[in-house]
Design an enzyme around this catalytic site. Structure first.
Site, PDB file in Angstrom:
ATOM      1  N   LYS A 111      25.524 -12.862  54.214  1.00  0.00           N
ATOM      2  CA  LYS A 111      26.824 -13.070  54.879  1.00  0.00           C
ATOM      3  C   LYS A 111      27.953 -12.460  54.069  1.00  0.00           C
ATOM      4  CE  LYS A 111      25.918 -16.923  57.935  1.00  0.00           C
ATOM      5  NZ  LYS A 111      26.238 -18.304  58.301  1.00  0.00           N
ATOM      6  N   LYS A 191      15.833 -10.366  62.397  1.00  0.00           N
ATOM      7  CA  LYS A 191      15.717 -11.726  62.908  1.00  0.00           C
ATOM      8  C   LYS A 191      16.600 -11.854  64.150  1.00  0.00           C
ATOM      9  CE  LYS A 191      18.178 -15.076  61.302  1.00  0.00           C
ATOM     10  NZ  LYS A 191      18.890 -16.125  60.588  1.00  0.00           N
ATOM     11  N   LYS A 194      22.580 -14.619  66.684  1.00  0.00           N
ATOM     12  CA  LYS A 194      23.757 -14.562  67.542  1.00  0.00           C
ATOM     13  C   LYS A 194      24.673 -13.428  67.125  1.00  0.00           C
ATOM     14  CE  LYS A 194      23.502 -19.551  67.576  1.00  0.00           C
ATOM     15  NZ  LYS A 194      23.998 -20.760  66.911  1.00  0.00           N
TER      16      LYS A 194
HETATM   17  P1  AMP Z   1      21.869 -21.458  63.589  1.00  0.00           P
HETATM   18  O1  AMP Z   1      22.087 -20.866  64.904  1.00  0.00           O
HETATM   19  O2  AMP Z   1      21.964 -20.464  62.472  1.00  0.00           O
HETATM   20  O3  AMP Z   1      22.691 -22.677  63.360  1.00  0.00           O
HETATM   21  O4  AMP Z   1      20.353 -21.935  63.588  1.00  0.00           O
HETATM   22  C1  AMP Z   1      19.892 -23.110  64.213  1.00  0.00           C
HETATM   23  C2  AMP Z   1      18.403 -23.263  63.975  1.00  0.00           C
HETATM   24  O5  AMP Z   1      17.678 -22.206  64.593  1.00  0.00           O
HETATM   25  C3  AMP Z   1      18.007 -23.227  62.484  1.00  0.00           C
HETATM   26  O6  AMP Z   1      17.001 -24.179  62.240  1.00  0.00           O
HETATM   27  C4  AMP Z   1      17.490 -21.832  62.307  1.00  0.00           C
HETATM   28  O7  AMP Z   1      16.551 -21.727  61.248  1.00  0.00           O
HETATM   29  C5  AMP Z   1      16.823 -21.574  63.647  1.00  0.00           C
HETATM   30  N1  AMP Z   1      16.763 -20.142  63.946  1.00  0.00           N
HETATM   31  C6  AMP Z   1      17.832 -19.301  64.080  1.00  0.00           C
HETATM   32  N2  AMP Z   1      17.413 -18.040  64.345  1.00  0.00           N
HETATM   33  C7  AMP Z   1      16.059 -18.091  64.375  1.00  0.00           C
HETATM   34  C8  AMP Z   1      15.043 -17.109  64.607  1.00  0.00           C
HETATM   35  N3  AMP Z   1      15.353 -15.845  64.856  1.00  0.00           N
HETATM   36  N4  AMP Z   1      13.753 -17.507  64.565  1.00  0.00           N
HETATM   37  C9  AMP Z   1      13.430 -18.799  64.318  1.00  0.00           C
HETATM   38  N5  AMP Z   1      14.336 -19.777  64.097  1.00  0.00           N
HETATM   39  C10 AMP Z   1      15.641 -19.428  64.121  1.00  0.00           C
END
Ligand code: AMP
Ligand code: TRP
Length: 326
Positions: A111, A191, A194
């Protein structure tokens, strides 16, 4: 009952990586655990964000969690900033967290590279707030995607450091990974996230989802239809493991390796199985959009219940620290 905590940022559209890597197992775990799930708005402000839409995105994130099958009957769902003890405990944890540990966090480095113009203290402190989120509820288990494992390890270390100095108050939490903890984007390289335009939104319409799936990168070594493929190298196969039954997976695996089925057929099967699971979620989300006050009430009541737990933990913490407190 053993306690679970996890969080999701209200930073944009929720995608199938979030669903498969995290939310789907959040729902499953409610059957056996005391579950607390949080929309982490204070984490979301560590990068530049749109002030006008944060409120609505926070509510929408809660709405999607409900649409996916969470409910006040099976879990506590709330917004992080509604329970200020999270940030209070963060300060205390800051005083036992070595800066060097924070500097080597992969997510911080990524980041910081992406947001060079705003490498702020909050961005670096992000994992300490995450540790406070988990530990204020003394949660022992944290269902997350693979990208968060390093943060959970740091939470364990913070708990250990705190306990050894101030008394054994906190458990050392463990990550729980789903069977598909790392979903790549449709680019097949990065990965799914968003912040990159490589995601399939959980609530996108069918046509858009199919178009994204149809053109998504598969096993790059499978160039011609007649080339045999390698499922373990294929992101589409990984997504299959989350949506398709074992017998289908076996067929896909065999068909791919022998080139008896092509990538498009494989994707069609995936699309059907995905839609079976996502259609009801989309319908429920549509219904909840018409009843946003219900969503808000769930979040507000969730915070009330969580506040009580958080306040108790803070009493123990203050006493352990030796603070003067009336
Ligand atoms: P975030 O949107 O970063 O708050 O992520 C929310 C949850 O989704 C967290 O547990 C992340 O580890 C999981 N997550 C986000 N992107 C991925 C991905 N590409 N594959 C698997 N898990 C994900
Ligand atoms: N950092 C997590 C993510 O980006 C979100 C999060 C915040 C979280 N606090 C948490 C996850 C506590 C698990 C436990 O995905």
């Amino acid at each position: 009952m053993k306690r679970i905590f996890s969080g999701i940022q209200p930073t944009g559209e929720i995608h199938i990586g979030n669903y498969v890597g995290a939310i789907k197992q959040w729902v499953e775990l409610t059957e056996e655990y005391d579950c607390i799930y949080c929309v982490v708005d204070y984490h979301a402000i560590t990068i530049e964000y749109d002030i006008e839409t944060l409120k609505q995105r926070t509510i929408n994130t809660g709405l999607i969690l409900l649409a996916c099958g969470l409910s006040p009957d099976n879990s506590k769902i709330f917004v992080q900033s509604h329970v200020p003890e999270h940030t209070e405990l963060t300060w205390i944890f800051n005083c036992v967290t070595p800066i060097g540990e924070l500097e080597r966090m992969t997510q911080f480095k990524d980041k910081a590279r992406q947001h060079r113009e705003n490498i702020n203290m909050g961005l670096m402190d992000y994992p300490v707030l995450q540790a406070a989120d988990i530990l204020i509820y003394k949660a022992g288990y944290v269902p997350v995607g693979e990208d968060q494992v390093q943060h959970i390890e740091l939470s364990r270390e913070i708990a250990r450091k705190f306990n050894s100095r101030f008394g054994k108050i906190f458990p050392e939490p463990q990550a729980i990974l789903s069977q598909a903890p790392r979903i790549l984007g449709v680019d097949g390289v990065n990965k799914m996230s968003k912040s990159m335009n490589n995601y399939i939104g959980l609530l996108e319409d069918k046509e858009t989802i199919w178009e994204k799936l149809r053109t998504a990168v598969t096993d790059v070594n499978r160039v011609r239809r007649t080339d045999p493929g390698t499922p373990e190298l294929c992101n589409i196969y990984t997504i299959h493991t989350a949506f398709s039954k074992n017998e289908v997976l076996l067929e896909i695996d065999k068909g791919c390796r022998s080139a008896s089925i092509g990538c498009i057929d494989c994707k069609k099967t995936l699309f059907q199985n995905m839609m079976k699971e996502l259609d009801p979620i989309r319908e429920k989300a549509e219904a909840l959009k018409k009843d946003e006050n219900y969503v808000k009430d769930v979040l507000i009541n969730g915070a009330k219940a969580c506040s009580e737990i958080a306040k108790k933990t803070m009493e123990e913490v203050r006493s352990g620290l030796g603070l003067f407190w009336p």
